[in-house]
Design an enzyme around this catalytic site. Structure first.
Site, mmCIF file in Angstrom:
data_model
loop_
_atom_site.group_PDB
_atom_site.id
_atom_site.type_symbol
_atom_site.label_atom_id
_atom_site.label_comp_id
_atom_site.label_asym_id
_atom_site.label_seq_id
_atom_site.Cartn_x
_atom_site.Cartn_y
_atom_site.Cartn_z
ATOM 1 N N CYS A 1 -10.323 31.523 -3.254
ATOM 2 C CA CYS A 1 -9.001 30.938 -3.067
ATOM 3 C C CYS A 1 -8.912 30.530 -1.602
ATOM 4 C CB CYS A 1 -7.942 31.990 -3.401
ATOM 5 S SG CYS A 1 -6.254 31.419 -3.127
ATOM 6 N N HIS B 1 -5.977 29.416 -12.461
ATOM 7 C CA HIS B 1 -5.871 30.004 -11.112
ATOM 8 C C HIS B 1 -4.641 29.437 -10.384
ATOM 9 C CE1 HIS B 1 -7.830 31.341 -7.164
ATOM 10 N NE2 HIS B 1 -6.844 30.560 -6.771
ATOM 11 N N GLU B 2 -4.486 28.119 -10.434
ATOM 12 C CA GLU B 2 -3.357 27.481 -9.727
ATOM 13 C C GLU B 2 -2.027 27.789 -10.417
ATOM 14 O OE1 GLU B 2 -4.040 26.523 -6.877
ATOM 15 O OE2 GLU B 2 -6.198 26.499 -7.203
ATOM 16 N N HIS C 1 -0.695 30.944 -9.256
ATOM 17 C CA HIS C 1 -0.026 30.875 -7.945
ATOM 18 C C HIS C 1 1.461 30.552 -8.108
ATOM 19 C CE1 HIS C 1 -3.096 31.439 -4.930
ATOM 20 N NE2 HIS C 1 -3.866 30.477 -5.385
HETATM 21 NI NI NI Z 1 -5.865 30.124 -4.932
#
Ligand code: NI
Length: 182
Positions: free
Chosen positions: A110, A153-154, A157
């Site tokens: 990341c 993954h995003e 966030h």
């Molecule tokens: Ni990330």
């Protein structure tokens, strides 16, 4: 272009804060930021530019990493050798996913995390997302394999979740045999 130092570190509170829906039309500044985020990701994946501008390679960035607690993320994915495709997902929702789980063999990274975190992150092998593009037009996209990992993954966030939240520090390779390595 966004500099490496513009990307917030994992310790910053923006990464754990709630994110608001984006309202349309986007301001000129938001559109510019999105373009700059994608440009950063593109250059970061090309060795000569990464070296020149001192960039860590990354495929995706989410708004909170830029200090903006809004629901959008971008991904720049190398679809085939030297062929990159940009994805902008605004107010995304994951509406369905495969049962099959996969994980990235080298672990996940990341741009907000400047250390190696050992362990595997279970991700759906395929997922369908809805959302809006930069002009507010509804979009629906089905992603798979590496791109599916990047999207999840995003997407995490935008919910204040870091990739290592999925890793059990006592057993970082837990359930490895039940997932496919890519
Ligand atoms: Ni990330």
């Amino acid at each position: 272009m966004i500099k490496t130092s513009d990307i917030l570190d994992e310790k910053d509170k923006h990464l754990r804060a709630p994110n608001k829906d984006v309202t349309f039309p986007l301001s000129k500044e938001r559109k510019k930021l999105i373009k700059d985020m994608l440009e950063h990701l593109y250059y970061s994946q090309i060795d000569k530019y990464a070296e020149k501008y001192n960039l860590r390679p990354g495929m995706g960035l989410a708004a909170p990493q830029m200090g903006i607690n809004e629901k959008f993320f971008v991904v720049c994915h190398e679809e085939s050798e030297g062929n990159f495709n940009d994805y902008v997902m605004i107010n995304p929702k994951m509406i369905s996913h495969s049962e099959e789980l996969i994980y990235a063999s080298e672990g996940e990274g990341c741009l907000s995390v400047n250390r190696d975190v050992p362990g595997i992150v279970p991700r759906y092998a395929r997922a369908t997302f809805t959302g809006f593009d930069i002009d507010g037009k509804p979009i629906k996209i089905r992603v798979r394999e590496e791109l599916a990992i990047a999207f999840q993954h995003e997407y995490d966030h935008l919910h204040g979740i870091m990739f290592y939240d999925h890793i059990d520090p006592k057993d970082p390779y837990k359930n490895k045999d039940y997932m496919r390595e890519i």
